[in-house]
Structures are given as C-alpha cells and as structure tokens.
Motif scaffolding. Structure first.
Motif, short mmCIF file in Angstrom:
data_model
loop_
_atom_site.label_atom_id
_atom_site.label_comp_id
_atom_site.label_asym_id
_atom_site.label_seq_id
_atom_site.Cartn_x
_atom_site.Cartn_y
_atom_site.Cartn_z
N ALA A 168 -21.40 3.00 -8.75
CA ALA A 168 -20.21 3.79 -9.06
C ALA A 168 -19.36 4.02 -7.81
O ALA A 168 -18.13 3.88 -7.84
N VAL A 169 -20.02 4.36 -6.69
CA VAL A 169 -19.29 4.60 -5.44
C VAL A 169 -18.62 3.31 -4.95
O VAL A 169 -17.48 3.33 -4.50
N PHE A 170 -19.33 2.19 -5.09
CA PHE A 170 -18.74 0.91 -4.67
C PHE A 170 -17.48 0.60 -5.48
O PHE A 170 -16.47 0.17 -4.93
N LEU A 171 -17.55 0.79 -6.79
CA LEU A 171 -16.39 0.51 -7.64
C LEU A 171 -15.22 1.42 -7.29
O LEU A 171 -14.05 0.99 -7.29
N LEU A 172 -15.51 2.68 -6.96
CA LEU A 172 -14.46 3.61 -6.53
C LEU A 172 -13.84 3.16 -5.21
O LEU A 172 -12.62 3.18 -5.03
N LEU A 173 -14.70 2.74 -4.27
CA LEU A 173 -14.21 2.26 -2.97
C LEU A 173 -13.39 0.99 -3.13
O LEU A 173 -12.34 0.83 -2.49
N PHE A 174 -13.87 0.09 -4.00
CA PHE A 174 -13.14 -1.15 -4.23
C PHE A 174 -11.75 -0.87 -4.80
O PHE A 174 -10.75 -1.45 -4.38
N THR A 175 -11.69 0.06 -5.74
CA THR A 175 -10.40 0.44 -6.33
C THR A 175 -9.49 1.07 -5.30
O THR A 175 -8.29 0.76 -5.23
N ALA A 176 -10.05 1.94 -4.46
CA ALA A 176 -9.26 2.64 -3.44
C ALA A 176 -8.71 1.66 -2.42
O ALA A 176 -7.50 1.67 -2.11
N PHE A 177 -9.58 0.79 -1.88
CA PHE A 177 -9.11 -0.20 -0.89
C PHE A 177 -8.15 -1.20 -1.52
O PHE A 177 -7.19 -1.64 -0.88
N GLY A 178 -8.40 -1.57 -2.77
CA GLY A 178 -7.50 -2.48 -3.46
C GLY A 178 -6.11 -1.90 -3.60
O GLY A 178 -5.10 -2.59 -3.41
N THR A 179 -6.05 -0.61 -3.92
CA THR A 179 -4.75 0.07 -4.05
C THR A 179 -4.04 0.14 -2.71
O THR A 179 -2.83 -0.14 -2.62
N ILE A 180 -4.78 0.50 -1.66
CA ILE A 180 -4.19 0.59 -0.32
C ILE A 180 -3.66 -0.77 0.14
O ILE A 180 -2.54 -0.90 0.62
N PHE A 181 -4.50 -1.81 -0.05
CA PHE A 181 -4.11 -3.15 0.40
C PHE A 181 -2.92 -3.68 -0.39
O PHE A 181 -2.11 -4.44 0.14
N SER A 182 -2.82 -3.30 -1.66
CA SER A 182 -1.70 -3.79 -2.47
C SER A 182 -0.37 -3.24 -1.97
O SER A 182 0.67 -3.89 -2.12
N PHE A 183 -0.40 -2.04 -1.37
CA PHE A 183 0.82 -1.47 -0.80
C PHE A 183 1.13 -2.11 0.55
O PHE A 183 2.30 -2.35 0.90
N ILE A 184 0.08 -2.41 1.32
CA ILE A 184 0.28 -3.02 2.65
C ILE A 184 0.70 -4.48 2.52
O ILE A 184 1.57 -4.97 3.25
N PHE A 185 0.06 -5.19 1.59
CA PHE A 185 0.37 -6.62 1.37
C PHE A 185 0.82 -6.81 -0.07
O PHE A 185 0.03 -7.29 -0.91
N PRO A 186 2.05 -6.46 -0.40
CA PRO A 186 2.50 -6.53 -1.80
C PRO A 186 2.60 -7.94 -2.35
O PRO A 186 2.44 -8.16 -3.55
#
Length: 215
Positions: free
Chosen positions: A23-41
C-alpha cells in the motif's frame, strides 16, 4: 523522541506487514508520478524512462522507510557482480536468438535477413528498448514481486506474476504459442532474480532478447 519520529517508527512497524508495504509503495508511486508529470509534462518520447524514474524513486523511498533499511535490497545495487550479470544476460539472450535463427535458416533457407543502420532514430530505439525492459522488470520482478514473495513464497509468486506478464503481452500478439513462450520467459527471469537477488540479470536478458529479436 518527537511526535514525528514516533509516527515514523509506528509506520516502520506497520510496514513489517506485506500488505502495508504494498500500500505504501503504491502511494509513493502515485505521489512521485504526479510530481514527475508536472516536472516533465511532455514525456511521450521517453515514456518508459519516466516510468523507470518513478519506480526507482518510489522503491528507494520505500526501502529507506523500512525498519533496518537497506535501500539496495530491492535489486538494483552496483557491486562486483553487476557487469558479470549484464554479460551473462547478453550471452543467454544471444544464444537463444542464435538457436532460433539456426532452426529458422534451416527451415526457410535464404529468407532470413538482418538490417542495421545507425542514425538518431535507431539510437533512440536502443534507449527505449532498454528503458522498456527495465520498466517491465521493475514492475514484474521489483518491489511488488518481492513483497508477494515474502508473503506467498516463490512458487505462487512466480506463477501469479508470470500469468499476469503473459496476459498483458496478449495485447501485442494473441497466440497460444506466443503466450506460452512469454509465460516461460517470465518464469526464467523470475528465477534469475531469485537466484541473484538482483534485477540486473533479468533486465540484461530482457533487453538483449528484445533488441536482438527486433533487429
């Protein structure tokens, strides 16, 4: 000990349970994915590179949060065996492709061709094949696989992930023989990870298999 430190210790104890780590991994993956999508649109060209980066950051963060953490444990440590595993992966993939080409050339003489031309498009292809293989291994042999392995053991875990791996590849090419081959390839790469506790050997084999097959 501060309240924040106590909360972190509680989280570490909770993550001793396999389902909590997942569960924590999936939350982290979602969080980093969201951050990266803003940095590298605009990541369409190197989509797999984006996914690999998200997986690596989420995996490192997860292992860093675990009790008695050893961040290298999820399979991408660099040591004296790394180069050997890459070379071994190439040797196995090349020998597999070589055997297939031998039988193909005997069955269909004069019909086997090999084309190679180095340009920017080909260089991008080489990189994308590597990133795609790395992403698939992180997905199917990385933290999620390892979490299931700790809970269910190697036989059930390898079976589950090999079925999923083969099923997802049906999108590429729906064939019974193709599906069996992909299933067996997944079993082989899972064994590679379980024997080495490293993702480098399955990544290397996966990469060179895809690359040589495509060429």
């Amino acid at each position: 000990m501060t309240t924040l430190q106590m909360m972190f210790k509680d989280l570490q104890r909770i993550m001793l349970h396999w389902w909590a780590r997942l569960a924590v991994f999936l939350l982290l993956f979602t969080a980093f994915g969201t951050i990266f999508s803003f940095i590298f649109p605009n990541n369409e060209l190197f989509l797999y590179g984006y996914l690999v980066a998200v997986f690596l950051f989420a995996s490192l963060a997860l292992e860093g949060m675990r009790l008695h953490n050893k961040p290298y444990l999820f399979g991408v440590m660099f040591n004296s065996f790394t180069l050997r595993e890459w070379l071994f992966g190439f040797a196995i993939a090349a020998s597999n492709i070589g055997i297939i080409l031998l039988f193909a050339s005997m069955s269909y003489p004069g019909e086997i061709s090999f084309e190679f031309e180095m340009d920017t498009r080909v260089q991008i292809f080489f990189v994308n094949v590597l990133l795609a293989a790395s992403f698939e291994e992180l997905l199917f042999r990385g933290v999620i696989f390892q979490t299931f392995f700790e809970r269910f053991g190697k036989y059930i875990t390898v079976l589950i992930f090999s079925i999923i791996f083969a099923s997802l590849h049906l999108i590429e090419y729906a064939s019974v023989l193709f599906t069996i081959n992909i299933f067996l390839a997944s079993v082989l790469m899972s064994i590679m990870y379980l024997q080495t506790r490293s993702l480098w050997l399955p990544i290397s084999y996966h990469y060179f298999w895809n690359l040589l097959q495509s060429l």
